[in-house]
Design a protein around this motif. Structure first.
Motif, PDB file in Angstrom:
ATOM      1  N   HIS A 387       4.767  -1.906  -0.108  1.00 46.11           N
ATOM      2  CA  HIS A 387       4.693  -1.484   1.299  1.00 46.11           C
ATOM      3  C   HIS A 387       3.596  -2.230   2.050  1.00 46.11           C
ATOM      4  CE1 HIS A 387       1.589   1.176  -0.488  1.00 46.11           C
ATOM      5  NE2 HIS A 387       1.051   1.187   0.725  1.00 46.11           N
ATOM      6  N   VAL A 388       2.537  -2.613   1.346  1.00 46.43           N
ATOM      7  CA  VAL A 388       1.470  -3.391   1.996  1.00 46.43           C
ATOM      8  C   VAL A 388       1.976  -4.798   2.306  1.00 46.43           C
ATOM      9  CG1 VAL A 388      -0.835  -4.372   1.699  1.00 46.43           C
ATOM     10  CG2 VAL A 388      -0.358  -2.045   0.916  1.00 46.43           C
ATOM     11  N   LEU A 389       2.673  -5.413   1.356  1.00 43.40           N
ATOM     12  CA  LEU A 389       3.246  -6.732   1.598  1.00 43.40           C
ATOM     13  C   LEU A 389       4.234  -6.682   2.756  1.00 43.40           C
ATOM     14  CD1 LEU A 389       3.653  -9.699   0.758  1.00 43.40           C
ATOM     15  CD2 LEU A 389       5.432  -8.896  -0.822  1.00 43.40           C
ATOM     16  N   ASP A 390       5.098  -5.657   2.773  1.00 43.73           N
ATOM     17  CA  ASP A 390       6.067  -5.507   3.867  1.00 43.73           C
ATOM     18  C   ASP A 390       5.350  -5.381   5.216  1.00 43.73           C
ATOM     19  OD1 ASP A 390       8.078  -5.588   1.987  1.00 43.73           O
ATOM     20  OD2 ASP A 390       8.348  -3.406   1.914  1.00 43.73           O
ATOM     21  N   GLN A 391       4.254  -4.656   5.244  1.00 44.54           N
ATOM     22  CA  GLN A 391       3.516  -4.463   6.490  1.00 44.54           C
ATOM     23  C   GLN A 391       2.887  -5.775   6.969  1.00 44.54           C
ATOM     24  OE1 GLN A 391       0.279  -1.689   6.183  1.00 44.54           O
ATOM     25  NE2 GLN A 391      -0.109  -1.638   8.391  1.00 44.54           N
ATOM     26  N   ILE A 392       2.317  -6.532   6.039  1.00 44.85           N
ATOM     27  CA  ILE A 392       1.694  -7.811   6.397  1.00 44.85           C
ATOM     28  C   ILE A 392       2.735  -8.750   7.010  1.00 44.85           C
ATOM     29  CG2 ILE A 392       0.589  -9.888   5.481  1.00 44.85           C
ATOM     30  CD1 ILE A 392      -0.622  -8.024   3.298  1.00 44.85           C
ATOM     31  N   ALA A 394       5.693  -7.943   8.291  1.00 41.41           N
ATOM     32  CA  ALA A 394       6.232  -7.392   9.537  1.00 41.41           C
ATOM     33  C   ALA A 394       5.308  -7.686  10.707  1.00 41.41           C
ATOM     34  CB  ALA A 394       6.451  -5.881   9.387  1.00 41.41           C
ATOM     35  N   CYS A 395       4.006  -7.563  10.497  1.00 41.78           N
ATOM     36  CA  CYS A 395       3.038  -7.810  11.568  1.00 41.78           C
ATOM     37  C   CYS A 395       2.996  -9.290  11.939  1.00 41.78           C
ATOM     38  CB  CYS A 395       1.653  -7.339  11.138  1.00 41.78           C
ATOM     39  SG  CYS A 395       0.339  -7.735  12.311  1.00 41.78           S
ATOM     40  N   THR A 396       2.841 -10.162  10.944  1.00 40.32           N
ATOM     41  CA  THR A 396       2.667 -11.585  11.238  1.00 40.32           C
ATOM     42  C   THR A 396       3.928 -12.216  11.814  1.00 40.32           C
ATOM     43  OG1 THR A 396       3.151 -12.070   8.907  1.00 40.32           O
ATOM     44  CG2 THR A 396       0.830 -11.922   9.553  1.00 40.32           C
ATOM     45  N   LEU A 397       5.112 -11.750  11.393  1.00 38.35           N
ATOM     46  CA  LEU A 397       6.353 -12.295  11.935  1.00 38.35           C
ATOM     47  C   LEU A 397       6.637 -11.732  13.325  1.00 38.35           C
ATOM     48  CD1 LEU A 397       8.637 -12.225   8.754  1.00 38.35           C
ATOM     49  CD2 LEU A 397       7.374 -14.162   9.707  1.00 38.35           C
ATOM     50  N   LYS A 398       6.403 -10.443  13.497  1.00 43.22           N
ATOM     51  CA  LYS A 398       6.667  -9.804  14.796  1.00 43.22           C
ATOM     52  C   LYS A 398       5.773 -10.388  15.885  1.00 43.22           C
ATOM     53  CE  LYS A 398       6.467  -5.240  17.038  1.00 43.22           C
ATOM     54  NZ  LYS A 398       5.301  -5.496  17.900  1.00 43.22           N
ATOM     55  N   GLU A 513       0.310   5.511   5.281  1.00 46.43           N
ATOM     56  CA  GLU A 513       0.309   6.891   4.807  1.00 46.43           C
ATOM     57  C   GLU A 513       1.476   7.075   3.845  1.00 46.43           C
ATOM     58  OE1 GLU A 513      -2.017   8.988   5.489  1.00 46.43           O
ATOM     59  OE2 GLU A 513      -3.041   7.897   7.116  1.00 46.43           O
ATOM     60  N   ASN A 514       1.212   7.771   2.752  1.00 49.75           N
ATOM     61  CA  ASN A 514       2.249   8.069   1.750  1.00 49.75           C
ATOM     62  C   ASN A 514       2.920   6.794   1.224  1.00 49.75           C
ATOM     63  OD1 ASN A 514       1.828  10.889   2.099  1.00 49.75           O
ATOM     64  ND2 ASN A 514       3.138  10.818   3.933  1.00 49.75           N
ATOM     65  N   ARG A 515       2.129   5.731   1.116  1.00 48.35           N
ATOM     66  CA  ARG A 515       2.614   4.451   0.593  1.00 48.35           C
ATOM     67  C   ARG A 515       3.877   3.977   1.319  1.00 48.35           C
ATOM     68  NH1 ARG A 515       1.372   4.228  -5.934  1.00 48.35           N
ATOM     69  NH2 ARG A 515      -0.880   4.649  -5.747  1.00 48.35           N
ATOM     70  N   THR A 516       3.832   4.110   2.636  1.00 46.21           N
ATOM     71  CA  THR A 516       4.940   3.672   3.487  1.00 46.21           C
ATOM     72  C   THR A 516       4.383   2.755   4.562  1.00 46.21           C
ATOM     73  OG1 THR A 516       6.111   5.760   3.122  1.00 46.21           O
ATOM     74  CG2 THR A 516       6.811   4.411   5.006  1.00 46.21           C
ATOM     75  N   ALA A 517       5.041   1.644   4.779  1.00 44.69           N
ATOM     76  CA  ALA A 517       4.587   0.708   5.811  1.00 44.69           C
ATOM     77  C   ALA A 517       4.725   1.338   7.186  1.00 44.69           C
ATOM     78  CB  ALA A 517       5.397  -0.586   5.738  1.00 44.69           C
ATOM     79  N   PRO A 518       3.674   1.362   7.981  1.00 45.62           N
ATOM     80  CA  PRO A 518       3.734   1.976   9.304  1.00 45.62           C
ATOM     81  C   PRO A 518       4.641   1.184  10.250  1.00 45.62           C
ATOM     82  CG  PRO A 518       1.457   1.567   8.611  1.00 45.62           C
ATOM     83  CD  PRO A 518       2.349   0.828   7.677  1.00 45.62           C
ATOM     84  N   PRO A 520       4.882   0.898  14.470  1.00 47.10           N
ATOM     85  CA  PRO A 520       4.686  -0.547  14.297  1.00 47.10           C
ATOM     86  C   PRO A 520       3.646  -0.853  13.222  1.00 47.10           C
ATOM     87  CG  PRO A 520       3.536   0.214  16.254  1.00 47.10           C
ATOM     88  CD  PRO A 520       4.330   1.382  15.756  1.00 47.10           C
ATOM     89  N   PRO A 521       3.680  -2.059  12.675  1.00 45.06           N
ATOM     90  CA  PRO A 521       2.797  -2.373  11.556  1.00 45.06           C
ATOM     91  C   PRO A 521       1.357  -2.644  11.968  1.00 45.06           C
ATOM     92  CG  PRO A 521       4.145  -4.268  12.115  1.00 45.06           C
ATOM     93  CD  PRO A 521       4.642  -3.140  12.957  1.00 45.06           C
ATOM     94  N   CYS A 522       1.143  -3.087  13.210  1.00 44.47           N
ATOM     95  CA  CYS A 522      -0.198  -3.470  13.630  1.00 44.47           C
ATOM     96  C   CYS A 522      -0.303  -3.418  15.149  1.00 44.47           C
ATOM     97  CB  CYS A 522      -0.544  -4.878  13.132  1.00 44.47           C
ATOM     98  SG  CYS A 522       0.559  -6.181  13.754  1.00 44.47           S
TER      99      CYS A 522
END
Length: 574
Positions: A387-392, A394-398, A513-518, A520-522
């Motif tokens: 989920h951390v990788l997905d968030q990173i 998602a933020c950098t691409l978005k 939270e709860n090991r889920t990517a937020p 929006p991510p950032c």
């Protein structure tokens, strides 16, 4: 006349041989006379021109050499006088679009000339790597820094004034005539916290006309150069209270909060020779009264104040009426406090600077753009977490910080020379770096850009008391500050240091939270200032609780911590 007569005789039919003989003799005589009168001056004139030409050539060559010395000589003699800045190129990459631009090694006047440059290479060389200050320091700040340096020179360790006040500290009595009062910063907590609290302690010293002395702890001398000329900022090892530093806490008899709780301050006829200020995140209501003007009126009488904190408490200083006007003059731009003070105070030692420069030149210098990604996971398990990788990603691409990859075609041929991005990732875990690196290795980017992924270290877990660990951490903070764009993790002082030194408003990854990517991510930060994680919520005048994030427009709640406080400029908040 002889020549004319002879020719006339020939023309009149005289002896031809005799006439020619006479003509030759006469011509030879005339030429000899002519040579004697014209050749010598001509030779002199030619000699004069030859010598002049040789002299001019020598002078011209000297002027070229003196004006444009070899680049190696420039770097060796004074690496920050001038540099060639290349449009969208690394510092060593040659381009036809190069322009010469002077380097401001004194950083807008924050620094002064005259230090031994080799003793701390980063002090003046850092200007070659940073893009420059995000704003211009006020002339008032510059003058106050010069005034402070003079005070530090007068009152610093082992000066006559210092020796006198230490003697009074040992005796428990002090004279009011002493020109020197001190703030002693006690080394405490992780490196990111220490860096932020150093800046806060120095600002408090500046506001109260005190001298800042730094407890070296176990590694401060190995991490930071001396920031002030001629006299050290490190507390001497024979300081009489040094052995008590580790034991100071809220229960200490000299703790100001405890004294307020016991009403012993009001009953005291004379101020004590020293007080301990407990400003750690677990401080109580009485400790937080430090941020009230009423208590400052008492504290300014105490010659030695010893501070232990893990908080960047600067925002609360801006809520104190007694400091309001001075801070307004010092920092018209409210979000530049740590940016200016950090660049003024915090210079990596030569060992740390070597780590910075070698890595930068090897992996980052030649890229068209540098992207910093700072990852801090507050989880007891080591990770990496999907989920951390997905968030990173998602933020950098978005936010178009990194290009997406083309998973359908093996090769995307760019129409021109592809642009390059160097991505510096910092994390205790190597897993995120490896996943992102492999993605850009296995697939081409849809834009044709070339993306390189780099991570200097992966220590596994934080080791705050280990010297080489902290040297690497300090080097990585500094490398992140050299980015063009920056992504940081919520709650992380590591990221705060990087954004402040670099003058960057990062994209902040929301805390999962709860090991889920937020989603929006950032979000983009309101300002480059760090967050004060544990501020007081108290109205000193009304003596009641209040939301201190709503009192003035330039002190707001943090993006990554809803109860924290940070400084912003009016034009920058939502």
């Amino acid at each position: 006349m002889k020549r004319l007569i002879t020719i006339r005789n020939v023309e009149e039919g005289g002896d031809t041989d005799d006439a020619l003989k006479n003509l030759n003799l006469n011509l030879s005589s005339d030429l000899e006379k002519k040579n004697n009168t014209t050749t010598l001056p001509l030779m002199r004139l030619m000699g004069f021109f030859l010598v002049s030409f040789m002299l001019f050539s020598v002078l011209f060559s000297l002027s070229v050499v003196l004006r444009d010395p070899p680049s190696d000589a420039v770097l060796e003699a004074s690496p920050t006088l001038t540099t060639t800045v290349f449009q969208q190129q690394g510092v060593n990459n040659i381009s036809s679009d190069s322009v010469e631009k002077p380097i401001d090694k004194l950083i807008g006047g924050l620094l002064i000339d005259g230090f031994d440059e080799r003793s701390c290479l980063s002090r003046y060389q850092s200007a070659n790597y940073h893009k420059g200050l995000s704003a211009k320091p006020s002339s008032y700040l510059i003058s106050r820094l010069r005034k402070y340096e003079a005070l530090h020179k007068q009152c610093g360790p082992y000066t006559e004034a210092y020796n006198k006040t230490v003697k009074e500290l040992r005796s428990g009595q002090f004279s009011k005539s002493s020109p020197c009062k001190y703030v002693v910063w006690i080394s405490f907590s992780g490196l990111g916290n220490r860096i932020l609290t150093l800046a806060s302690a120095f600002l408090y010293a500046l506001l109260t006309d005190r001298v800042l002395l730094v407890d070296p702890g176990v590694d401060m001398v190995d991490l930071f150069c001396e920031p002030f000329p001629e006299v050290s900022w490190f507390l001497p090892p024979d300081f009489p209270l040094k052995s008590q530093f580790h034991g100071f806490n809220q229960k200490s008899e000299q703790c100001y909060g405890k004294m307020l709780k016991n009403n012993s301050v009001a009953s005291s006829t004379l101020p004590p020779s020293f007080l301990y200020l407990h400003l750690v995140h677990d401080y109580d209501d009485e400790d937080k009264l430090f941020f009230c003007d009423e208590q400052q009126n008492f504290l300014k009488k105490v010659p030695w104040l010893l501070i232990k904190t893990d908080n960047y408490f600067t925002p609360s200083l801006f809520l104190m009426p007694s400091f309001e006007q001075e801070l307004k003059y010092l920092f018209p731009n409210k979000e530049t406090i740590f940016h200016f003070l950090g660049r003024y105070l915090l210079h990596p030692t030569n060992n740390v600077w070597g780590l910075v420069v070698r890595y930068y030149e090897s992996y980052l210098a030649n890229a068209n753009e540098r992207v910093g990604i700072q990852i801090r996971v507050f989880d007891t398990d080591p990770g990496p977490f999907q989920h951390v990788l997905d968030q990173i990603l998602a933020c950098t691409l978005k936010e178009n910080l990194l290009p997406d990859v083309n998973r359908e075609d093996d090769i995307v041929s760019p129409s021109e020379t592809p642009k390059s991005k160097a991505v510096l990732m910092t994390s205790l875990n190597a897993g995120y770096f490896e996943k992102v690196r492999d993605m850009y290795w296995e697939y081409p980017t849809v834009t044709g850009e070339v993306v390189g992924i780099y991570q200097p270290s992966h220590e596994g877990h934080q080791q705050s008391e280990k010297q080489i660990h902290n040297q690497k951490a300090w080097a990585e903070m500094y490398l992140l500050s050299l980015s063009d764009v920056l992504v940081t993790s919520s709650w992380s002082t590591f990221g705060y240091v990087a954004q402040g030194l670099g003058g960057l408003k990062p994209w902040i990854l929301y805390k999962p939270e709860n090991r889920t990517a937020p989603n929006p991510p950032c979000r983009r930060a309101m300002s480059m200032e760090p967050c004060f994680h544990a501020p007081p919520f108290y109205d000193c005048r009304a003596k009641r609780g209040i939301d201190t994030g709503e009192l003035v427009p330039h002190v707001r709640h943090c993006e990554d911590m809803s109860w924290g406080l940070k400084l912003v400029d009016r034009d920058n908040f939502d």
